[in-house]
Enzyme design. Structure first.
Site, PDB file in Angstrom:
ATOM      1  N   ASP A 161       1.327  20.650 -20.299  1.00 52.18           N
ATOM      2  CA  ASP A 161       0.572  19.412 -20.505  1.00 52.18           C
ATOM      3  C   ASP A 161       1.510  18.561 -21.348  1.00 52.18           C
ATOM      4  OD1 ASP A 161      -0.904  17.292 -21.386  1.00 52.18           O
ATOM      5  OD2 ASP A 161      -2.774  18.416 -21.575  1.00 52.18           O
ATOM      6  N   PHE A 212     -19.573  15.041 -25.426  1.00 46.90           N
ATOM      7  CA  PHE A 212     -19.229  14.216 -26.593  1.00 46.90           C
ATOM      8  C   PHE A 212     -19.123  12.740 -26.259  1.00 46.90           C
ATOM      9  CE2 PHE A 212     -14.821  13.638 -25.313  1.00 46.90           C
ATOM     10  CZ  PHE A 212     -14.631  14.719 -24.453  1.00 46.90           C
ATOM     11  N   LYS A 234      -0.486   8.063 -23.344  1.00 44.62           N
ATOM     12  CA  LYS A 234      -0.119   8.380 -24.734  1.00 44.62           C
ATOM     13  C   LYS A 234       1.374   8.103 -24.919  1.00 44.62           C
ATOM     14  CE  LYS A 234      -4.106  10.829 -24.174  1.00 44.62           C
ATOM     15  NZ  LYS A 234      -4.883  10.805 -22.930  1.00 44.62           N
ATOM     16  N   TYR A 254       0.836  -1.203   0.000  1.00 45.72           N
ATOM     17  CA  TYR A 254       0.000   0.000   0.000  1.00 45.72           C
ATOM     18  C   TYR A 254       0.873   1.257   0.000  1.00 45.72           C
ATOM     19  CZ  TYR A 254      -3.760   3.231   0.966  1.00 45.72           C
ATOM     20  OH  TYR A 254      -4.657   4.252   0.854  1.00 45.72           O
ATOM     21  N   ARG A 289     -14.073  15.775 -33.330  1.00 47.30           N
ATOM     22  CA  ARG A 289     -13.378  16.839 -32.614  1.00 47.30           C
ATOM     23  C   ARG A 289     -13.833  18.162 -33.215  1.00 47.30           C
ATOM     24  NH1 ARG A 289     -10.752  14.749 -27.877  1.00 47.30           N
ATOM     25  NH2 ARG A 289     -12.958  14.957 -27.543  1.00 47.30           N
TER      26      ARG A 289
HETATM   27  O1  PLI Z   1      -7.359  10.748 -20.665  1.00 44.61           O
HETATM   28  P1  PLI Z   1      -6.514  11.230 -19.504  1.00 44.61           P
HETATM   29  O2  PLI Z   1      -7.305  11.602 -18.312  1.00 44.61           O
HETATM   30  O3  PLI Z   1      -5.399  10.311 -19.178  1.00 44.61           O
HETATM   31  O4  PLI Z   1      -5.771  12.573 -20.009  1.00 44.61           O
HETATM   32  C1  PLI Z   1      -6.457  13.726 -20.333  1.00 44.61           C
HETATM   33  C2  PLI Z   1      -5.738  14.470 -21.399  1.00 44.61           C
HETATM   34  C3  PLI Z   1      -5.041  15.599 -21.079  1.00 44.61           C
HETATM   35  N1  PLI Z   1      -4.394  16.316 -22.027  1.00 44.61           N
HETATM   36  C4  PLI Z   1      -4.384  15.951 -23.316  1.00 44.61           C
HETATM   37  C5  PLI Z   1      -3.665  16.787 -24.300  1.00 44.61           C
HETATM   38  C6  PLI Z   1      -5.054  14.811 -23.712  1.00 44.61           C
HETATM   39  O5  PLI Z   1      -5.028  14.455 -24.994  1.00 44.61           O
HETATM   40  C7  PLI Z   1      -5.775  14.033 -22.745  1.00 44.61           C
HETATM   41  C8  PLI Z   1      -6.546  12.915 -23.102  1.00 44.61           C
HETATM   42  N2  PLI Z   1      -6.779  12.645 -24.352  1.00 44.61           N
HETATM   43  C9  PLI Z   1      -7.581  11.711 -24.844  1.00 44.61           C
HETATM   44  C10 PLI Z   1      -8.378  10.777 -24.030  1.00 44.61           C
HETATM   45  C11 PLI Z   1      -7.669  11.620 -26.289  1.00 44.61           C
HETATM   46  O6  PLI Z   1      -8.359  10.732 -26.802  1.00 44.61           O
HETATM   47  O7  PLI Z   1      -7.014  12.433 -26.956  1.00 44.61           O
END
Ligand code: PLI
Length: 475
Positions: free
Chosen positions: A216, A450, A259, A73, A383
Site C-alpha cells: 500500500d 465512522f 496523499k 476516451y 481513529r
Molecule cells: O481514499 P482512497 O480511496 O484514495 O484510499 C484509500 C486508502 C488506502 N490506504 C491508505 C493507507 C489510506 O490512508 C487510504 C485513505 N486514507 C484516507 C482517506 C485517510 O483519510 O487517511
C-alpha cells in the site's frame, strides 16, 4: 552555532479565504452533524485537519498540466505521462489507473482473494480491510507489537513481525494467503514507517513461500524520508532511490495518489505480473473505466504524473514532515499524550489517556474530535473504536488498542501560524478534560460506519435525574 530556521520551499500565489465561526454556531453545527466531524459542512470549519487525502495544494506546474488534459476516451496522452512517472518513480511494469486508492484495493481483492483466505497486513486500514472481507478474506494483523503502544519510541513501528507472519503461514498454509498487504508509513499506527531491512526480510520470507507482496504505497514517499533519517546507510541516498528500492522488493502496489502524489483525486494499481495485469485490465473496465483512464479525466492523470515527480523532491518532503513535527513538538512539550515518535502525515492524540474518565464504550476519541471542533473550529478525525467497526463474525464492537484522534496535515496548505492556533486549542482542552463527555451512537451504518455514524452526548450524573452515572440526551 546560531540556529537557522527553514521555511516552506514555495510561496503562495492564490489564497482561499476561511471563516472563523462563533462558539454558538459551532455547537449548533456539531449537534446537527450528529457529533461526527465527517458530517460537518466544510464552510463551518476553520482549520480542516480531517485528512491529508485529496486536500493538498497543487503547484502551478500541476495546474498547467491540467490545461494539457487530453480527454480522449481511449489512449489519452496523459495516461502515457502517468505511466512514465510510475515507471520512473515506483518501478512497476504495468499501470492500471483507478479513481482513487479503494478502486485499486477493490480490483486487487477481487482478483486475488478466495473465500476463506487469510490476508495479512501491517495493521488494518478501513477501506483495505473492507475490500478484503468483501472478497471473502479475513484480515490478519502481523504488525510488530510496538505499533499498538502509543508511547513506544520504536523508530519503525510499521514493521511486520516476522514471527507473526511465519506462524500464520504455518497455521493456514501459504496457499491460503493470497498476498501480504504491506503498508508504508502505517496510517492507523500514527503514520509510522517500515525499515528497509524489514521490508527486505518480509518480502524474502513471503517469496520463499510463493506469497506475493503488494505494497500500500499511499505514503511510501513519507516512509522513504524516515528511512533516510533513521536507518543506517541511507543518509546519503535520495528519496527517489529509496522509494524505488522499497518498491523493487515487492510485486506491485495499490496507491491512493490523493496523499503523497499531491492531487485531489486519483489512484492506481501497479503490478509486475503480466497475467495479473491482463486480468486487472479486464476488471477495471467494469468498475472504473477504460484501462487508460480508470475513472479519471485526462487532466487528473497529468496532474498526478507531475505530482509524483514533485513528491520525491527533498525540500518538499523535508518541509511536509517538518510541519507535522512542529505541531507534534508543541503538543509533546506541553505534556499532551500523542503517539510517539511523531509520524509522517499527522499528529495522533491518545484520546484514551487524554480523557481517562470516558470509557471506551462511550467513544472518547469521537468525543474529543467533537470538543476540539467546538473549541476552535479545528476539524480532526476519530481513529479508534468507531473506525474499527464490528467483528464480522461475532458482531461485537472492536475496541482496538489505539483510541486516537488524528490531526492530519494537508500538504502545502496551512502555515505555521495555523499550527499554533491548533496547538493552543488542544492545550486548552488538555487543561480541562473533564468538560468533555462521552457519546452514545444512535445511528450506525452497515459499512465503514465512522463516515456517517451519528451520536448524542452523555450528560454527567449531576445534570441528569436518573440514578445512573451518565445518560444520553437523545434528540
Ligand atoms: O481514499 P482512497 O480511496 O484514495 O484510499 C484509500 C486508502 C488506502 N490506504 C491508505 C493507507 C489510506 O490512508 C487510504 C485513505 N486514507 C484516507 C482517506 C485517510 O483519510 O487517511
Amino acid at each position: 552555532m546560531k540556529r537557522r530556521s527553514w521555511a516552506e520551499p514555495y510561496k503562495i500565489k492564490m489564497v482561499e479565504p476561511i471563516r472563523m465561526t462563533s462558539r454558538e454556531e459551532r455547537e449548533r453545527a456539531i449537534a446537527e452533524a450528529g457529533y461526527n466531524t465527517f458530517l460537518l459542512r466544510s464552510q463551518d470549519v476553520y482549520i480542516d485537519l480531517l485528512t491529508d487525502s485529496g486536500t493538498s495544494a497543487m503547484s502551478d506546474r500541476q495546474w498547467a498540466g491540467m490545461m494539457r488534459g487530453d480527454e480522449a476516451y481511449a489512449g489519452s496522452r496523459n495516461y502515457y505521462s502517468l505511466e512514465a512517472a510510475v515507471h520512473e518513480h515506483y518501478g512497476y511494469k504495468h499501470l492500471i489507473p483507478t479513481h482513487q486508492g479503494r478502486g485499486a484495493e477493490h480490483l486487487l481483492s477481487q482478483l486475488c482473494i478466495n473465500p476463506g483466505d487469510s490476508v495479512p497486513g501491517n495493521m488494518y486500514f478501513t477501506t483495505t480491510r473492507h475490500h478484503q472481507e468483501a472478497a471473502g478474506g479475513s484480515f490478519v494483523d502481523v504488525i510488530v507489537n510496538e505499533a499498538h503502544d502509543p508511547a513506544s519510541e520504536h523508530p519503525f513501528k510499521g514493521n511486520v513481525d516476522l514471527d507473526k507472519m511465519r506462524s500464520l503461514i504455518e497455521r493456514v498454509g501459504a496457499e491460503r494467503i493470497p498476498y501480504l498487504s504491506l503498508e508504508t508509513n502505517v496510517n492507523m499506527a500514527g503514520g509510522q514507517p517500515c525499515s528497509m531491512e524489514n521490508i527486505r526480510a518480509v518480502c524474502a520470507l513471503c517469496h520463499e513461500h510463493g506469497i506475493p507482496v503488494y505494497l500500500d504505497a499511499t505514503r511510501a514517499v513519507e516512509n522513504a524520508w524516515f528511512i533516510k533519517q533513521r536507518e543506517a546507510g541511507f543518509a546519503d541516498r535520495t528519496i527517489k532511490s529509496i522509494l524505488l528500492e522499497i518498491c523493487s522488493h515487492t510485486d506491485g502496489c495499490t496507491m491512493s495518489a490523493k496523499k503523497d502524489s499531491l492531487v485531489n483525486i486519483g489512484g492506481f494499481l501497479a503490478v509486475n505480473d503480466d497475467a495479473l495485469a491482463e486480468r486487472a485490465r479486464n476488471l477495471v473496465v467494469v468498475y472504473e473505466g477504460l484501462h487508460t483512464y480508470g475513472g479519471l479525466a485526462g487532466r487528473d492523470m497529468e496532474a498526478m504524473a507531475i505530482g509524483i515527480a514533485e513528491s520525491v523532491q527533498e525540500d518538499h518532503i523535508r518541509a511536509r514532515i517538518g510541519q507535522v513535527e512542529y505541531l507534534g513538538l508543541r503538543l509533546m512539550d506541553a505534556g499532551v499524550p500523542i503517539v510517539r515518535p511523531i509520524g509522517g502525515h499527522g499528529i495522533f492524540i491518545d484520546a484514551a489517556r487524554f480523557l481517562p474518565h470516558i470509557p471506551r464504550e462511550r467513544f472518547p476519541a469521537q468525543a474529543l474530535a467533537a470538543a476540539l471542533y467546538v473549541d476552535s473550529g479545528v476539524r480532526s478525525m476519530e481513529r479508534g473504536g468507531v473506525s474499527a467497526g464490528r467483528d464480522p463474525e461475532t458482531g461485537e464492537n472492536i475496541f482496538p488498542s489505539l483510541e486516537l484522534i488524528r490531526l492530519t496535515l494537508p500538504r502545502r496548505v496551512y502555515t505555521q501560524a495555523h499550527m499554533d492556533v491548533v496547538a493552543e486549542s488542544v492545550l486548552d482542552l488538555h487543561e480541562h478534560p473533564e468538560q468533555v463527555q462521552g457519546l452514545e451512537m444512535v445511528h450506525e451504518p452497515e459499512h465503514l460506519r465512522f463516515f456517517q455514524a451519528r451520536f448524542v452526548p452523555m450528560v454527567p450524573a449531576s445534570a441528569s435525574c436518573g440514578g445512573i452515572a451518565a445518560q444520553s440526551v437523545r434528540p
